[in-house]
Write an enzyme that holds these catalytic residues in place. Structure first.
Site, PDB file in Angstrom:
ATOM      1  N   SER A 181      -4.279  -2.868  -0.407  1.00 29.66           N
ATOM      2  CA  SER A 181      -2.961  -3.866   0.536  1.00 29.66           C
ATOM      3  C   SER A 181      -3.344  -5.129   0.483  1.00 29.66           C
ATOM      4  CB  SER A 181      -2.241  -2.691   1.014  1.00 29.66           C
ATOM      5  OG  SER A 181      -1.136  -3.558   1.647  1.00 29.66           O
TER       6      SER A 181
ATOM      7  N   GLY B 264       0.869  -1.198  -0.072  1.00 24.68           N
ATOM      8  CA  GLY B 264       0.421   0.314  -0.183  1.00 24.68           C
ATOM      9  C   GLY B 264       0.451   1.058   0.303  1.00 24.68           C
TER      10      GLY B 264
ATOM     11  N   GLN C 288      -7.722   0.827   3.993  1.00 23.54           N
ATOM     12  CA  GLN C 288      -8.461   0.056   5.697  1.00 23.54           C
ATOM     13  C   GLN C 288      -9.994   0.164   5.099  1.00 23.54           C
ATOM     14  OE1 GLN C 288      -7.619  -0.105   8.589  1.00 23.54           O
ATOM     15  NE2 GLN C 288      -5.081   0.388   8.269  1.00 23.54           N
TER      16      GLN C 288
ATOM     17  N   ASN D  99      -7.091   4.900   9.767  1.00 19.70           N
ATOM     18  CA  ASN D  99      -6.358   3.483  10.003  1.00 19.70           C
ATOM     19  C   ASN D  99      -6.005   3.719  11.011  1.00 19.70           C
ATOM     20  OD1 ASN D  99      -4.722   5.406   9.052  1.00 19.70           O
ATOM     21  ND2 ASN D  99      -3.061   4.410   9.883  1.00 19.70           N
TER      22      ASN D  99
ATOM     23  N   THR E 243       9.729  -8.625 -11.746  1.00 19.09           N
ATOM     24  CA  THR E 243       9.390  -9.693 -11.873  1.00 19.09           C
ATOM     25  C   THR E 243       7.751  -9.888 -11.118  1.00 19.09           C
ATOM     26  OG1 THR E 243      10.913 -11.257 -12.631  1.00 19.09           O
ATOM     27  CG2 THR E 243       9.773 -12.276 -11.921  1.00 19.09           C
TER      28      THR E 243
ATOM     29  N   HIS F 246      -2.679  -7.001   2.898  1.00 16.59           N
ATOM     30  CA  HIS F 246      -2.203  -7.630   4.239  1.00 16.59           C
ATOM     31  C   HIS F 246      -3.585  -7.422   5.435  1.00 16.59           C
ATOM     32  CE1 HIS F 246       0.123  -4.844   6.549  1.00 16.59           C
ATOM     33  NE2 HIS F 246       0.188  -4.413   5.030  1.00 16.59           N
TER      34      HIS F 246
ATOM     35  N   CYS G 296       1.890   2.902  13.737  1.00 13.48           N
ATOM     36  CA  CYS G 296       3.136   3.440  13.161  1.00 13.48           C
ATOM     37  C   CYS G 296       4.228   3.765  13.916  1.00 13.48           C
ATOM     38  CB  CYS G 296       2.607   3.787  12.213  1.00 13.48           C
ATOM     39  SG  CYS G 296       1.950   3.104  11.252  1.00 13.48           S
TER      40      CYS G 296
END
Ligand SMILES: *Cc1c(COP(=O)(O)O)cnc(C)c1O
Length: 404
Positions: free
Chosen positions: A201, A73, A181, A153, A239, A203, A327
């Site tokens: 994202s 993200g 989120q 978030n 890749t 995860h 964070c």
């Protein structure tokens, strides 16, 4: 240590679902071909990428060619913002964002400021909402981008994305939204909402770490961010993380399928938790809006109790939670989001975020509320300042209380 494990930090990351792990496995050992090659062995990988792009396009209501897979993200946010600044440097250098964005957006904007960009960081109201009128008033002739998150978030506030999209379109300005989120948690149609770019994202929705996506509306010319090979139509070299992308698509498909029922379930559990905390724990406050909130998010402040201490004590009871933003853990600075909604530092330091997931049960919520009540009351009993004001109203700093 408790032998229970209650995971209430789903805004930080989530457990990969078994079905998702299963969907990823073949691409490590069997279908391991490089999707850029021509031989038969690579067909499995190529098909997986096609199918994943189709899945994401269906979920967002866009075309498959408008989906680009990225490394996370954070990369998607960086790409959208830096890429727009580069692409539109002849048109202008002004970006409008908010004070409550994730650091992936804020630090990118600050970096651009050091390279000549002008950035307006909009204030939010006490619930964490951007005021559309203030946003419109901030538009200048040299404004090239509006970047406002879909949902926050830390406090779960859902931003008025529809109105923002309309304003952006009316003024001919690109609109990016960090929907990390919100993606697959609440309905999103990029066409209906006039979104030009959207970050997500894997995860955060029970997919693997290290894979994200950026939706880029056809017609938006975003320069390549990673330079190298021709992957992702030459826009994002490297890749492809085929297993990760297959896992992301599986997680998104499951979450999308179950979204309605999950929203109802999590909203009910969330409201039960909020109700119990505000009713049973003295000097407690809900941060953010109660109704206009992500289904799985709660964020409280407790006066006379320290967030990090609460975390450690909850951990000993087997409960994973967050204080402020994940964070910022480790730094003692109060959360920029809680400061932006006007919370005094003392209440910001006493904040706790509990975020639910699709596996969260009512029993876990009740156990957590019980333990939290004991922990907060213990800490408050140890606080001399708390003892002094105990005689006063118990609803002293509840949501809508004196800190309004
Ligand atoms: C987690 C998160 C990000 C970063 O996503 P990563 O995939 O961890 O880089 C960005 N924005 C918001 C709102 C988030 O919650």
């Amino acid at each position: 240590m408790s032998d229970r494990m209650i995971y209430l930090d789903n805004a930080a990351t989530t457990r990969v679902r078994e079905e998702v792990a299963d969907a990823m496995l073949p691409y490590f050992t069997k279908e391991f071909g490089n999707a850029s090659t021509l031989y038969y062995l690579a067909d499995g990988a190529k098909n997986a990428l096609h199918a994943a792009r189709d899945t994401m396009a269906k979920i967002l209501g866009c075309e498959s060619e408008e989906i680009y897979f990225t490394g996370c993200g954070t990369e998607s946010d960086n790409w959208a913002i830096q890429g727009t600044a580069e692409a539109l440097c002849d048109k202008g250098n002004h970006i409008i964002t908010t004070k409550i964005e994730h650091h992936a957006v804020l630090h990118t904007c600050q970096w651009l400021e050091r390279h000549g960009a002008e950035v307006t960081y909009l204030d939010v109201d006490e619930a964490g909402m951007v005021r559309p009128a203030a946003l419109e008033a901030a538009i200048r002739p040299n404004t090239i981008l509006i970047s406002v998150m879909f949902a926050n978030n830390e406090i779960g506030t859902m931003e008025p994305v529809r109105q923002i999209g309309e304003i952006a379109r009316r003024h001919g300005i690109l609109f990016h939204t960090d929907a990390v989120q919100a993606f697959c948690q609440v309905p999103i149609s990029v066409r209906e909402l006039h979104i030009d770019m959207l970050s997500a994202s894997a995860h955060k929705l029970n997919g693997p770490k290290g894979v994200g996506l950026l939706y880029v509306r056809k017609g938006v010319e975003l320069p390549s961010f990673m330079h190298g090979g021709g992957q992702e139509k030459g826009k994002r070299a490297g890749t492809e993380n085929v297993a990760g992308i297959a896992g992301f698509a599986k997680a998104a498909a499951l979450a999308y399928e179950e979204m309605q029922q999950r929203m109802e379930r999590e909203t009910e559990l969330r409201d039960h938790l909020i109700d119990r905390v505000l009713r049973e724990i003295p000097f407690s406050r809900l941060n953010g809006s109660w109704r206009n909130r992500l289904p799985g998010n709660t964020n409280f402040s407790f006066q006379f109790a320290d967030g990090e201490t609460m975390l450690v004590m909850l951990d000993m009871e087997g409960i994973c939670a967050a204080a402020g933003s994940a964070c910022t853990t480790g730094q003692s600075a109060p959360s920029h989001v809680l400061s932006a909604i006007g919370l005094p530092d003392e209440l910001s330091r006493g904040s706790l975020r509990l975020t639910l997931g699709y596996e969260t049960t009512k029993d876990e919520i009740d156990y957590t509320a019980d333990r939290l009540k004991e922990i907060v009351e213990k800490l408050q009993t140890m606080s001399p300042a708390c003892e002094r004001i105990r005689g006063q109203s118990r609803s002293f700093c509840r949501n809508g209380g004196i800190y309004k």
